[in-house]
Write an enzyme that holds these catalytic residues in place. Structure first.
Site, PDB file in Angstrom:
ATOM      1  N   ARG A 132       0.899  -1.058  -0.159  1.00  0.00           N
ATOM      2  CA  ARG A 132      -0.027   0.107   0.030  1.00  0.00           C
ATOM      3  C   ARG A 132       0.801   1.143  -0.152  1.00  0.00           C
ATOM      4  NH1 ARG A 132      -4.940  -1.241   4.021  1.00  0.00           N
ATOM      5  NH2 ARG A 132      -5.579   0.975   3.226  1.00  0.00           N
TER       6      ARG A 132
ATOM      7  N   SER B 259      -6.170   9.915   1.834  1.00  0.00           N
ATOM      8  CA  SER B 259      -6.342  10.852   2.532  1.00  0.00           C
ATOM      9  C   SER B 259      -5.603  10.844   4.119  1.00  0.00           C
ATOM     10  CB  SER B 259      -8.039  11.423   2.766  1.00  0.00           C
ATOM     11  OG  SER B 259      -8.544  10.325   3.449  1.00  0.00           O
ATOM     12  N   GLN B 260      -5.669   9.601   4.228  1.00  0.00           N
ATOM     13  CA  GLN B 260      -4.869   9.241   5.604  1.00  0.00           C
ATOM     14  C   GLN B 260      -3.425   9.937   5.954  1.00  0.00           C
ATOM     15  OE1 GLN B 260      -4.825   4.902   5.920  1.00  0.00           O
ATOM     16  NE2 GLN B 260      -7.022   4.818   5.927  1.00  0.00           N
TER      17      GLN B 260
ATOM     18  N   ASP C  67     -15.641   3.014   0.465  1.00  0.00           N
ATOM     19  CA  ASP C  67     -15.785   1.616   1.475  1.00  0.00           C
ATOM     20  C   ASP C  67     -17.345   1.282   1.257  1.00  0.00           C
ATOM     21  OD1 ASP C  67     -13.191   1.318   1.702  1.00  0.00           O
ATOM     22  OD2 ASP C  67     -13.398   2.094   3.822  1.00  0.00           O
TER      23      ASP C  67
END
Length: 420
Positions: free
Chosen positions: A123, A167-168, A309
């Site tokens: 990721r 956005s994390q 999600d």
């Protein structure tokens, strides 16, 4: 070791139930971080007791925070400034935990390694890493495992973060910004969706005494530090989409307790999507009701970039609609626990559905579904979304059913409750 596939019970007749999903994963992990950086005792009420928050708990413990998490509320004794030596922190498969821990590690004067499992090493992390390097932090590696050597507090000031991939990255920097040497003017670039999660980050920060003010380009955050607080965690809106979906699929009604229309969580908006598909939706201060009794489900075209999600539950419900559905803005689903676009196409196709992936979009044609063993691709959300189809279609079972433990360990108990 993987368990045998679990059969999904068909729900005879329209469901009519009241469900309270477990605590929000996003809010629980953010609150653990903020409480650990506050000097003193905090209480977290109704937290999510699942694999992702457990990884965050273990990591902040290793960094010196004392946490009692065997009963509700969790008790967190934060240290304020980190007091630890060189460490290895295991984020397990939690992308949010890994990114927040990376930012927290950069505020330490020690060397810290961030590790992970499953798809986490695949990721993206580059937007966050580049921002930390601009603060003088030494970061070795572009994806986990990552070695971080900080210089004590981050400097702060004008800081640019590219959130094209997630956005994390911004949330992680926002959470550590109150601990910086100077106030931070965070400029956020490349953000195309999931902006609601940044408001969730602000909500947690504010409850722990920090200040984050939205600007045209991002946020201004004072270097106030954090103060201890007692915080009630909302139910998880992403998890709530599954009982909502079951109501729509079975032509029934589900009341989701504890999740009001004013929730900051982006996936609360999935109730709006189900309303557009023909369901009746009631929105209260502390509950949401999705009622599909005597209603026909219709397809729709909708941009889901604000709540990707939740698109998984919508895609499964679309299989039971009377007309095609197009879901757009789903590119962020690819670098998750699975490539969720490919996994959805594979597993909806496995049960006889007609689904096409084009770029960041899904097109679902209603079809008569059939029984099959679903492969969740190691992804809790694929398992839970496809299980919803089994509420109406006989013969569906889910391989590796324990994958739901990542965010909803009692998911199958909820399903059994609905089927009785």
């Amino acid at each position: 070791m993987r368990r045998q596939p679990r059969s999904v019970p068909v729900i005879e007749g329209p469901v009519d139930a009241v469900i309270r999903p477990p605590g929000s994963k996003s809010e629980t992990i953010r609150a653990i971080a903020a409480a650990s950086m506050a000097e003193g005792r905090s209480h977290l009420y109704s937290p999510l007791d699942a694999e992702d928050p457990s990884a965050m708990v273990a990591a902040v413990r290793a960094m010196g925070t004392a946490i009692e998490d065997r009963s509700d509320p969790w008790v967190v004794d934060g240290l304020g400034e980190p007091r630890h030596g060189d460490l290895v922190l295991d984020a397990n498969e939690s992308g949010l935990s890994a990114r927040i821990l990376l930012a927290m590690a950069a505020s330490s004067p020690n060397s810290i390694r961030i590790e992970g499992k499953g798809r986490l090493p695949e990721r993206p992390m580059s937007g966050l890493i580049d921002a930390l390097r601009s603060q003088g932090v030494v970061v070795e590696g572009e994806r986990v495992p990552i070695d971080v050597t900080g210089q004590g507090r981050l400097w702060g000031g004008h800081l640019v973060v590219d959130c094209t991939d997630s956005s994390q990255f911004a949330s992680a920097l926002m959470l550590v910004a109150p601990m910086m040497e100077n106030p931070c003017q965070l400029e956020i670039t490349g953000l195309t969706g999931s902006a609601g999660y940044l408001e969730g980050t602000v909500s947690v920060m504010t409850r722990f005494g920090a200040s984050a003010v939205k600007t045209v380009t991002g946020y201004e955050i004072d270097n106030t530090g954090y103060r201890p607080s007692d915080v009630v965690i909302e139910p998880d809106a992403s998890s709530a989409t599954y009982p909502m979906a079951i109501a729509a699929i079975t032509g029934g009604r589900v009341t989701v307790e504890g999740l009001g229309a004013d929730s900051w969580q982006p996936d609360v908006s999935i109730a709006d999507v189900f309303e557009e598909m023909g369901c009746l939706v009631e929105r209260g201060r502390n509950r949401l009701v999705v009622d599909a009794r005597s209603r026909e489900l219709i397809g729709l075209e909708v941009d889901m970039s604000h709540a990707p999600d939740g698109a998984l539950a919508v895609a499964v419900v679309a299989c039971f609609a009377s007309s095609p559905t197009t879901l757009r803005g789903l590119g962020s689903l690819r670098p998750k626990e699975s490539d969720r676009l490919a996994a959805l196409a594979s597993e909806i196709g496995r049960v006889g559905g007609a689904i096409k992936v084009g770029g960041d979009s899904l097109v679902i044609e209603p079809m008569t579904l059939q029984g099959a063993v679903i492969d969740p691709h190691g992804d809790h959300r694929i398992a839970m979304a496809l299980a919803c189809a089994g509420s109406r279609v006989p013969g569906i079972s889910v391989a590796d059913p324990d994958v739901v433990n990542k965010t909803w360990p009692k998911f199958w108990d909820m399903f059994d409750q609905l089927s009785r």
